[in-house]
Design an enzyme around this catalytic site. Structure first.
Site, PDB file in Angstrom:
ATOM      1  N   HIS A  13       0.836  -1.211   0.000  1.00  0.00           N
ATOM      2  CA  HIS A  13       0.000   0.000   0.000  1.00  0.00           C
ATOM      3  C   HIS A  13       0.867   1.256   0.000  1.00  0.00           C
ATOM      4  CE1 HIS A  13      -3.338  -2.766   1.313  1.00  0.00           C
ATOM      5  NE2 HIS A  13      -3.968  -2.013   0.448  1.00  0.00           N
ATOM      6  N   HIS A  17       1.144   1.432  -5.774  1.00  0.00           N
ATOM      7  CA  HIS A  17      -0.190   0.820  -5.871  1.00  0.00           C
ATOM      8  C   HIS A  17      -1.194   1.877  -6.347  1.00  0.00           C
ATOM      9  CE1 HIS A  17      -3.944  -1.196  -4.950  1.00  0.00           C
ATOM     10  NE2 HIS A  17      -4.224  -0.344  -3.962  1.00  0.00           N
ATOM     11  N   ASP A  54      -6.162   5.073  -1.213  1.00  0.00           N
ATOM     12  CA  ASP A  54      -5.494   4.420  -0.070  1.00  0.00           C
ATOM     13  C   ASP A  54      -4.543   5.385   0.646  1.00  0.00           C
ATOM     14  OD1 ASP A  54      -6.487   1.797   0.149  1.00  0.00           O
ATOM     15  OD2 ASP A  54      -5.214   1.057  -1.474  1.00  0.00           O
TER      16      ASP A  54
HETATM   17  P1  AMP Z   1      -7.196  -1.762  -0.874  1.00  0.00           P
HETATM   18  O1  AMP Z   1      -6.724  -1.788   0.549  1.00  0.00           O
HETATM   19  O2  AMP Z   1      -8.046  -0.587  -1.223  1.00  0.00           O
HETATM   20  O3  AMP Z   1      -6.064  -1.916  -1.852  1.00  0.00           O
HETATM   21  O4  AMP Z   1      -8.203  -2.998  -0.981  1.00  0.00           O
HETATM   22  C1  AMP Z   1      -7.998  -4.122  -1.738  1.00  0.00           C
HETATM   23  C2  AMP Z   1      -8.029  -5.356  -0.877  1.00  0.00           C
HETATM   24  O5  AMP Z   1      -7.662  -6.441  -1.691  1.00  0.00           O
HETATM   25  C3  AMP Z   1      -7.039  -5.301   0.267  1.00  0.00           C
HETATM   26  O6  AMP Z   1      -7.609  -5.967   1.372  1.00  0.00           O
HETATM   27  C4  AMP Z   1      -5.866  -6.099  -0.243  1.00  0.00           C
HETATM   28  O7  AMP Z   1      -5.221  -6.704   0.795  1.00  0.00           O
HETATM   29  C5  AMP Z   1      -6.546  -7.121  -1.153  1.00  0.00           C
HETATM   30  N1  AMP Z   1      -5.686  -7.545  -2.258  1.00  0.00           N
HETATM   31  C6  AMP Z   1      -5.340  -6.844  -3.355  1.00  0.00           C
HETATM   32  N2  AMP Z   1      -4.537  -7.568  -4.166  1.00  0.00           N
HETATM   33  C7  AMP Z   1      -4.386  -8.786  -3.562  1.00  0.00           C
HETATM   34  C8  AMP Z   1      -3.701  -9.980  -3.909  1.00  0.00           C
HETATM   35  N3  AMP Z   1      -3.007 -10.102  -5.031  1.00  0.00           N
HETATM   36  N4  AMP Z   1      -3.789 -11.026  -3.045  1.00  0.00           N
HETATM   37  C9  AMP Z   1      -4.509 -10.954  -1.909  1.00  0.00           C
HETATM   38  N5  AMP Z   1      -5.196  -9.857  -1.518  1.00  0.00           N
HETATM   39  C10 AMP Z   1      -5.132  -8.766  -2.336  1.00  0.00           C
HETATM   40 ZN    ZN Z   2      -6.059  -0.118  -2.992  1.00  0.00          ZN
END
Ligand code: AMP
Ligand code: ZN
Length: 279
Positions: A13, A17, A54
């Site tokens: 994060h 990203h 984020d």
């Molecule tokens: P964000 O925090 O807005 O990026 O929300 C996306 C969610 O998806 C978060 O909980 C991340 O941990 C999860 N996430 C995104 N990409 C992956 C991945 N390749 N494997 C596992 N979890 C993911």
């Molecule tokens: Zn995100």
């Protein structure tokens, strides 16, 4: 300002990203259905939401903030804690930068509210609600993009797709994102272990592996979302994304030799249907 408000020490994060999600969002906004109907204000909001969604992410998830009684969990009453914070942080930056200072107070406030509604849609724990609504609209064929509410809903879905599109990118990129997110999960687990807290799901490096996490994430979250998105936007880009996602899941299920450091033979390109590997 946006870049500086991301924590560069977070494995996943961080500003990269945000850039990745913004690039994906930009591509979705170019898709024919959206390109023909979005207003310049929708486009501005979509890109701003992607870049800021984020902001100031602490590198740990909501569960951790709640169990460690973090002030953000108290402030937002344990509900979409991170997303509310990203939104409010984005509003502060916009006000500080004067980006929208040429607008009337009412217009600025309405843009800030819409920005919030886009960022809040990225709360992954609420994905099912959005997916059920999306599926129902597609079944009834009642989304009309000349209607501003429907356009806003599609922007929410586009941002949700952009946020979790890393498994839909070509293997050499997707694999890097998978390792970055796993590193972030596991370092949260390490902190929890040190503080004698219960280990959060997916955060225990002694129980989970990158591949195991990816197969679950793709099967339960990415596949269902992108298959609906492809119904809405039945384009070459959607087909390429689904093809990458399918072959990436296959690679995690039957790891090529280079990823395992073991003797497992690479079967991916041999057994997948032709043309499904993408670039
Ligand atoms: P964000 O925090 O807005 O990026 O929300 C996306 C969610 O998806 C978060 O909980 C991340 O941990 C999860 N996430 C995104 N990409 C992956 C991945 N390749 N494997 C596992 N979890 C993911
Ligand atoms: Zn995100």
């Amino acid at each position: 300002m946006v870049q500086e408000a991301y924590h560069s020490q977070n494995p996943y994060h961080n500003a990269l990203h945000a850039a990745d999600v913004t690039q994906a969002m930009y591509c979705y906004l170019q898709e024919p259905q959206l390109f023909e109907s979005l207003t310049s204000c929708d486009i501005l909001l979509g890109l701003l939401a992607a870049a800021t969604h984020d902001l100031d992410h602490p590198g740990v998830n909501q569960t951790f903030l709640i169990k460690s009684s973090h002030h953000l969990a108290l402030l937002y009453q344990n509900s979409s804690v991170l997303e509310n914070h990203h939104w409010k942080f984005a509003v502060s930056l916009m006000r500080e930068s004067g980006l929208l200072s040429h607008l009337s107070n009412a217009d600025r406030q309405s843009l800030e509210e819409r920005l919030g509604s886009l960022i809040l849609a990225t709360d992954i724990s609420r994905q099912n609600e959005y997916l059920i609504e999306f599926r129902a609209h597609l079944d009834r064929a009642d989304l009309h993009l000349n209607n501003s509410q429907d356009r806003h809903f599609i922007l929410q879905m586009a941002l949700k797709c952009a946020d979790i599109c890393n498994p839909c990118r070509p293997w050499h990129l997707s694999k890097l994102w998978s390792h970055k997110i796993t590193e972030e999960f596991f370092s949260q687990g390490d902190i929890e272990r040190r503080r004698n807290l219960d280990l959060s799901i997916l955060c225990d490096r002694n129980t989970y592996s990158v591949g195991k996490i990816q197969i679950g994430f793709i099967s339960f979250l990415v596949e269902p979302l992108f298959s609906e998105w492809a119904r809405f936007s039945d384009t070459p880009l959607s087909h390429i994304m689904i093809s990458h996602m399918t072959s990436n899941k296959f690679n995690w299920s039957y790891p090529p030799q280079e990823n395992m450091g073991e003797t497992t033979q690479s079967t991916s390109s041999k057994t997948l249907p032709q043309g499904s590997l993408g670039s």
